[in-house]
Scaffold this active site. Sequence first.
Site, PDB file in Angstrom:
ATOM      1  N   GLY A 661      82.497  69.129 -24.633  1.00 24.99           N
ATOM      2  CA  GLY A 661      81.532  70.210 -24.576  1.00 24.99           C
ATOM      3  C   GLY A 661      80.280  69.847 -23.815  1.00 24.99           C
ATOM      4  O   GLY A 661      79.666  70.684 -23.150  1.00 24.99           O
ATOM      5  N   GLY A 663      80.038  67.826 -21.214  1.00 22.84           N
ATOM      6  CA  GLY A 663      80.231  67.527 -19.803  1.00 22.84           C
ATOM      7  C   GLY A 663      81.368  66.550 -19.621  1.00 22.84           C
ATOM      8  O   GLY A 663      82.313  66.560 -20.394  1.00 22.84           O
ATOM      9  N   LYS A 664      81.240  65.705 -18.597  1.00 21.55           N
ATOM     10  CA  LYS A 664      82.367  64.823 -18.275  1.00 21.55           C
ATOM     11  C   LYS A 664      81.994  63.347 -18.375  1.00 21.55           C
ATOM     12  O   LYS A 664      80.833  62.981 -18.247  1.00 21.55           O
ATOM     13  CB  LYS A 664      82.827  65.096 -16.840  1.00 21.55           C
ATOM     14  CG  LYS A 664      83.719  66.304 -16.710  1.00 21.55           C
ATOM     15  CD  LYS A 664      84.371  66.324 -15.336  1.00 21.55           C
ATOM     16  CE  LYS A 664      85.421  67.407 -15.255  1.00 21.55           C
ATOM     17  NZ  LYS A 664      85.963  67.532 -13.907  1.00 21.55           N
ATOM     18  N   ASP A 775      80.502  63.453 -34.979  1.00 19.29           N
ATOM     19  CA  ASP A 775      81.765  63.800 -34.337  1.00 19.29           C
ATOM     20  C   ASP A 775      82.744  62.632 -34.388  1.00 19.29           C
ATOM     21  O   ASP A 775      83.330  62.244 -33.391  1.00 19.29           O
ATOM     22  CB  ASP A 775      81.508  64.251 -32.894  1.00 19.29           C
ATOM     23  CG  ASP A 775      82.659  65.119 -32.354  1.00 19.29           C
ATOM     24  OD1 ASP A 775      83.521  65.525 -33.164  1.00 19.29           O
ATOM     25  OD2 ASP A 775      82.695  65.357 -31.136  1.00 19.29           O
TER      26      ASP A 775
END
Length: 972
Positions: A661, A663-664, A775
């Site tokens: 979510g 980015g990369k 997370d």
Amino acid sequence: MILLLLLLFQFLFIAAHDSNQDFTALSSLTESWGNKPPNWVGTDPCGGGWDGIGCTKSRVTTIQLPSMNLTGRLTDDIGGLTELGTLDLSYNKGMSGRIPPEIGNLRKLRTLSLVGCGFFGPIPDSLGALNQLTFLALNLNRLSGPIPRTFGNLSNVDWLDISDNQIEGPIPISDEQGPGLDMLLKTQHLYAYLPLSEFDFIIFCTQIRINATTRSSPMHKAATSHFGNNHLSGQVQPKLFNSNMILKHLLLDNNNLSGKIPDTIGLVKTLEVIRYNHNYMSGEVPSSIGNLTNLTDLYLGNNKLNGSMPDLTRLNSLATVDLSNNSFNSSSIPSWASSLPYLTTLTLENTGLQGKIPTSLFSQPNIETVIMRNNQLNGTLDVSNYKPNLALVDLGANKITDFAQKGQKITFVILVGNPICLETGADSKSYCTNSQNSITYSTGPNNCIPPSCRSNKVSHKCVFPYTGILTSKAPEFSNFGNESYFSELENSLLATFQNLHLPVDLVFLSNPFWDTFSGYLSLDLKVFPSQIDSFNRTGVVSISSVLSNQIYKAPGFFTPYIFNGSSSYDFSAECSSTKIHTGIIAGAVATGVVILVLSITVIFLIRQKKRTKAFNPFANWEQNNNSGNAPQLKGARWFSFEELKKYTNNFSDANAIGAGGYGKVYQAVLSSGELVAVKRASQESMQGAFEFKTEIELLSRVHHKNLVGLVGFCYDKGEQMLVYEYVPNGTIMDSLSGKSGIRMNWIRRLKVAVGAARGLAYLHELADPPIIHRDIKSSNILLDDHLNAKVADFGLSKLKDSDRGHITTQVKGTMGYMDPEYYMTQQLTVKSDVYSFGITMLELVTARKPIEQGKFIIREVLRIMDRSKELYNLHALIDPMIKQEGNPKGLEKFVDLALKCVNDHAEERPTMADVVKEIENILQLAGFNPNAESTSTSETYENASGGKIYHPYVDEDFAYTSVFPLVRVEPQ
Ligand SMILES: *[C@@H]1O[C@H](CO)[C@@H](O)[C@H](O)[C@H]1NC(C)=O
Ligand SMILES: *[C@@H]1O[C@H](CO)[C@@H](O)[C@H](O)[C@H]1NC(C)=O
Ligand SMILES: *[C@@H]1O[C@H](CO)[C@@H](O)[C@H](O)[C@H]1NC(C)=O
């Protein structure tokens, strides 16, 4: 006569031949090196004054190139330089590769110093053949494998430092199979610790604050036999110590050692520092420790020691004592605590103390810090006779009911979690809050960078200092507000440089930083040249080797120390027209050309102003009005956008290794050759400058072997990126799904679980402020090259949540792992991570996704679970790969623990520290010493694609469409 001539001729021929041979060896050795000194020209390394090369009789005897920004490898050609006595390549982070066994040919080597480079792989056994060696420092690299037994032959070594590597296995002791370290009778210093994350140097106009709340964490420190911070395991054999040793510093902290502390330690009467903290030592502390009257620092904290608290009454030199977090018998505060004359720092947190607190504790002349949290101390705390050095008294979480201050305004006491702080109105009392005065130290100009100086070259009088980080592994003081300690250090450093006739003008220390995990005290060191703008190579070599080779003797309160120099120095830096030395000004004034000087000054200011913009890596912060001062970082460096663009191949898809979510993530290779992972935030997930700054400051202070380390960041051209160390073996999800080809057996899964749990426990309990990951999932736990777990993604994970968190769909986390209580109330606590971790544990057992084909893993487990049957009747769910092993020992307990973690009610869930303990117990039950790390992990590397085992993780796409399943977990 002819004979004589012939002899002479032959001699010349041999000499020429040898020097030629050295030239050949040296040129093939350095053929591929980058940044070699420019004056290495011609074919005679001994004739032309090559920087860093020293010769005797036309043979190369010294190679000293610390902090030269060298890149390349140490090839076997080194073996050709047979007359070499000193090899010092410290602080060249671009030097990497393995240490070649041919180094064992250098029989005349006395000093070998490879501190702070990028060397990896095993330490060659052949080093043991270097029996002339007196100084051996391999610390701060990435070396792995065992300590070679042959080190026992290094009978002349007096400094042996292999700390901050990934050395594994037991400490070798001599026996019928060969030599061992018990034979090192001359060694005074022996070090071995875990890898600290790589230091790098951003020197900026900051004074890092010692936040006093940081200081209330348990302290850990180190001193001289340095094995600390590695993965040493097993028992320390009684034979390691004997009465012929002259060891002063024994540093074994942060390893996986277990068993009893051998009572033979009492035979080594020379010992001054013992650091055994953060291991798994058990049993009683041997009473023979009470005989070590030279001891100044004793760290036994964070072990499993029991029996009675050791009697330290006779140890009159002790300055620092840490016995915290052990299982000693309950007792009152020992009498030695109030009688040791030089005691400065006493940490007895969670040691079973009870009863009243003697007032004499605070009236000792030298006491600075007393930490006795988490005990059963009661009655009244009376510090009214305190001495001026006292800086912190933390008695949190006891049973104290009253506090006698006798009208003094006392600000250094913490009583949070005592009955006295539960009374109404207590909130307003300063001792009922954790906030303490912060303490700063920085010599030199307080607003350190005058506007005229370039940002990353801190300048005093516009000269360019050589920099590095000086770290004490056993500071004997803890009142960092007492500046006399720092000025004494500065003075002794300056005196050393000047006695050696080095062109040094000033020495500045700043940014004291007490790492709450390691307990080491680090300071930024800047050494300023005198008369010249910048040091030449010879200058840097000399200064650097004074520190790398322990030529500088620090005052007792700071020993033992290590130094990590900056790897590059800009030798050509000069102030050119901007140079205004006092000498010039005086001259100018004397000749009456004041106007000229003024105009130079004006030009100078204008030029510098432009430069500041161009060079200042934090310019963005300055432009941004409400983001505060530039960030204060430890161990993380700044990258420009252009740099990262280059390193990631223009953010090419081929380099992309993950997305989410935010980015990369891209793989990148830095110019040093180091592999890193670059996490680039997408436009939507970008945060404000202030938040970003806070986050990188926080992350740069987080160092733990089970957490992916932050290498640096980029905040440039409207981009926010974090640069992390690269962890090569994929995620545990990749492994469970068969994607990475790494198969994990049951024991490995337990070890991975305990590693990840330790990383999380650190984030929750030792990071300051505590970090909630939010997370945790199998795709956020990575495996390093020894298949140790490293928790990733705890940065940028809080993006934007604070402002839109009230929208349920914006609750951060991944479906299936998310704490239902957090989901419903949006109140995030550390227990939300515990929940996600419990789900991850179930994944380790089942190799199933938390939600698969609409079925929720907890529900599935509870549906078929039957505690009266073998393996709780979970056969249908257990990963076939572990079932294949026969009886996965402790699996039931592991499932029990996982279910406790996923309890609906946050308060019923265990803490991560509890989880760590319980998995350690399970490992033990499974017949595995949780402290012993296997030296070889190769048996677990196996290409699963050849196997026929079904992996439930078929597709990699984690797309959930089902609604969040709410499942009640019945308390057991
Ligand atoms: C301390 O040393 C004395 C003599 O050096 C010895 O007799 C005694 O046993 C030692 N104590 C312990 C506990 O080792
Ligand atoms: C250090 O070396 C790298 C490349 O090897 C180079 O780009 C950099 O400019 C060097 N640093 C200094 C200060 O010379
Ligand atoms: C110390 O750190 C804590 C936790 O980060 C923070 O809340 C507090 O404001 C800091 N105190 C000072 C004086 O900076």
